[in-house]
Scaffold this active site. Sequence first.
Site, PDB file in Angstrom:
ATOM      1  N   GLU A   1       0.814  -1.230   0.000  1.00  0.00           N
ATOM      2  CA  GLU A   1       0.000   0.000   0.000  1.00  0.00           C
ATOM      3  C   GLU A   1       0.838   1.266   0.000  1.00  0.00           C
ATOM      4  O   GLU A   1       0.413   2.298  -0.491  1.00  0.00           O
ATOM      5  CB  GLU A   1      -0.906   0.022   1.242  1.00  0.00           C
ATOM      6  CG  GLU A   1      -2.167  -0.784   1.064  1.00  0.00           C
ATOM      7  CD  GLU A   1      -3.150  -0.600   2.217  1.00  0.00           C
ATOM      8  OE1 GLU A   1      -4.057  -1.424   2.294  1.00  0.00           O
ATOM      9  OE2 GLU A   1      -3.008   0.325   3.020  1.00  0.00           O
TER      10      GLU A   1
ATOM     11  N   HIS B   1       9.569 -26.378   0.072  1.00  0.00           N
ATOM     12  CA  HIS B   1       8.920 -27.535  -0.557  1.00  0.00           C
ATOM     13  C   HIS B   1       7.740 -27.099  -1.410  1.00  0.00           C
ATOM     14  O   HIS B   1       6.850 -27.881  -1.691  1.00  0.00           O
ATOM     15  CB  HIS B   1       8.490 -28.517   0.536  1.00  0.00           C
ATOM     16  CG  HIS B   1       9.635 -28.877   1.416  1.00  0.00           C
ATOM     17  ND1 HIS B   1      10.541 -29.864   1.098  1.00  0.00           N
ATOM     18  CD2 HIS B   1      10.081 -28.323   2.582  1.00  0.00           C
ATOM     19  CE1 HIS B   1      11.473 -29.927   2.034  1.00  0.00           C
ATOM     20  NE2 HIS B   1      11.214 -29.006   2.935  1.00  0.00           N
TER      21      HIS B   1
ATOM     22  N   LYS C   1     -13.092   1.458  -1.367  1.00  0.00           N
ATOM     23  CA  LYS C   1     -14.061   1.727  -0.298  1.00  0.00           C
ATOM     24  C   LYS C   1     -15.219   2.553  -0.846  1.00  0.00           C
ATOM     25  O   LYS C   1     -16.390   2.292  -0.557  1.00  0.00           O
ATOM     26  CB  LYS C   1     -13.379   2.498   0.841  1.00  0.00           C
ATOM     27  CG  LYS C   1     -12.434   1.665   1.692  1.00  0.00           C
ATOM     28  CD  LYS C   1     -11.931   2.464   2.894  1.00  0.00           C
ATOM     29  CE  LYS C   1     -10.966   1.635   3.725  1.00  0.00           C
ATOM     30  NZ  LYS C   1     -10.485   2.282   4.931  1.00  0.00           N
TER      31      LYS C   1
HETATM   32  O1  PA5 Z   1      -3.375   1.490   5.726  1.00  0.00           O
HETATM   33  C1  PA5 Z   1      -4.509   1.863   5.512  1.00  0.00           C
HETATM   34  O2  PA5 Z   1      -4.820   3.057   5.612  1.00  0.00           O
HETATM   35  C2  PA5 Z   1      -5.649   0.910   5.179  1.00  0.00           C
HETATM   36  O3  PA5 Z   1      -5.254  -0.284   4.648  1.00  0.00           O
HETATM   37  C3  PA5 Z   1      -6.473   0.670   6.432  1.00  0.00           C
HETATM   38  O4  PA5 Z   1      -5.673   0.129   7.438  1.00  0.00           O
HETATM   39  C4  PA5 Z   1      -7.699  -0.218   6.203  1.00  0.00           C
HETATM   40  O5  PA5 Z   1      -8.376   0.139   5.047  1.00  0.00           O
HETATM   41  C5  PA5 Z   1      -8.643  -0.111   7.398  1.00  0.00           C
HETATM   42  O6  PA5 Z   1      -9.043   1.208   7.560  1.00  0.00           O
HETATM   43  P1  PA5 Z   1      -9.672   1.780   8.874  1.00  0.00           P
HETATM   44  O7  PA5 Z   1      -8.730   1.557   9.998  1.00  0.00           O
HETATM   45  O8  PA5 Z   1      -9.876   3.217   8.578  1.00  0.00           O
HETATM   46  O9  PA5 Z   1     -10.956   1.059   9.103  1.00  0.00           O
END
Ligand code: PA5
Length: 468
Positions: free
Chosen positions: A292, A313, A433
Amino acid sequence: MNEKTLLSLAYGAAFTAGERAVSFADLEGLLPSFRSGDAWLRAGAAEGREGFGWLNLPRRNVDDIQTLARWLTTRESVVQIGIGGSALGNLMLHGALLPPYRNELPKAKRGGPRFFMSDNVDPIDNRAIWELIDPESTAVVVVSKSGSTAETASNFLFFWEKLRDTLGEAAARERIVVVTDKEKGILRPFVDETGCKSLILPEDVGGRFSVLSCVGLLSAWALGIDCKTLLSGAAAMDGALGRAGSVLENPAWVMAGLFYLHMKKGRNMNVLMPYADPLERFCEWFAQLWGESIGKDGQGSTPVRALGAIDQHSQIQLYTSGPDDKCYTILTVRSAAASLGQKDIALPAAPEKAFEKLSYLYGKSMDELRNFEAGATAAALSKGGRPVLSLSIPVLDAYRLGGLIQFYEYVTGMMGHLMQVNPFDQPGVEQGKNYTYGLMGRAGFEAQAREVETLSAKINERTASLAG
Ligand code: PA5
């Protein structure tokens, strides 16, 4: 390595020759970028810029987290609801520092509540968790940085309704803990309205960098992890990284630089292969952090999770003889069994007649075998001309894990700097989202819904099916 060693990186086999050569001189050539990257990260943290706050987490006050964790330890079970950065860090900490199959242990051995993670939006999993807990003695911790993620909201609605129906509203409310932003999202108004227990997720810390904030520490502390030591390991790593002024002294610069140089030469996959079961979840956590943070603007390197010796393996054939498109990190713990205060398993000392051909195993130990296997894999990769880094920690304890977390976060931030992308945003995640909100009929997301419909029409334009 001495007892103060946080980690050690062997990288002599990380250089390549030929058309896609990466040399030590290339790495040294990045020194000015490492220096400017370090200054950029530290200035961002000092100025409270969005996303940079993870650098300060090892030194933040954690008293409120510890207080709430003390209450959680009185519960029989803790259910955490969250996804991505609001779940993977918890699972990583528990996996690394708590005994395997911990929920199965009797309470006296477990030393704290059982723990369940409700991350995916899955009716079977969520119902199974509900059936395993006694609502009366359970705490439900809902974690969301944005306070609006659909999966988390949906799982929370399920548990909230069940708790309310079973215990009544007042008792249900007493069993809820909300960890979220101080203003944003739908969870903060819920806290204000119900007066339930709550912690504030620091504004300048992003989801995937939040494991050393209340997101990761609350459940870890409640389950018996020594969070002060975890943070002191992270602080020690931060200090060590800040002091190391040359490429040679700084393993994080070496790692980020090599990943960057190899990515530029088409090795845009990054395999992390620990030889220690407790670090399996570390790979999951790393995969989110890496994917990410740097998958931006048509660039990136794909994180690949592997586990030694199991993937020897399964994947090593591909790794040694398949396409040369990957960088490899073999991660070892010198004394893996000792990490959980356990003893290594010594294999029998004297060979039996029937097993003469296994005499090479007699008198050895499981840790020994696994560490030899890690070395064998690194050697096989190197023989195949693949760039391989060997990262090792002396023992897997809270101090070293804190250091390892800070190290990988720093490497990720530095990689973003080298690539000139913002490692602290996630527009691709937000897009998914927003489409989900549109499809589910959330007000204000109508245009997103229409866009998905158009795109779905294209996806479904051609279909091939089979019937039996
Ligand atoms: O790193 C990030 O921002 C995202 O991957 C979030 O961790 C994930 O989408 C969950 O989001 P939130 O904590 O706002 O529910």
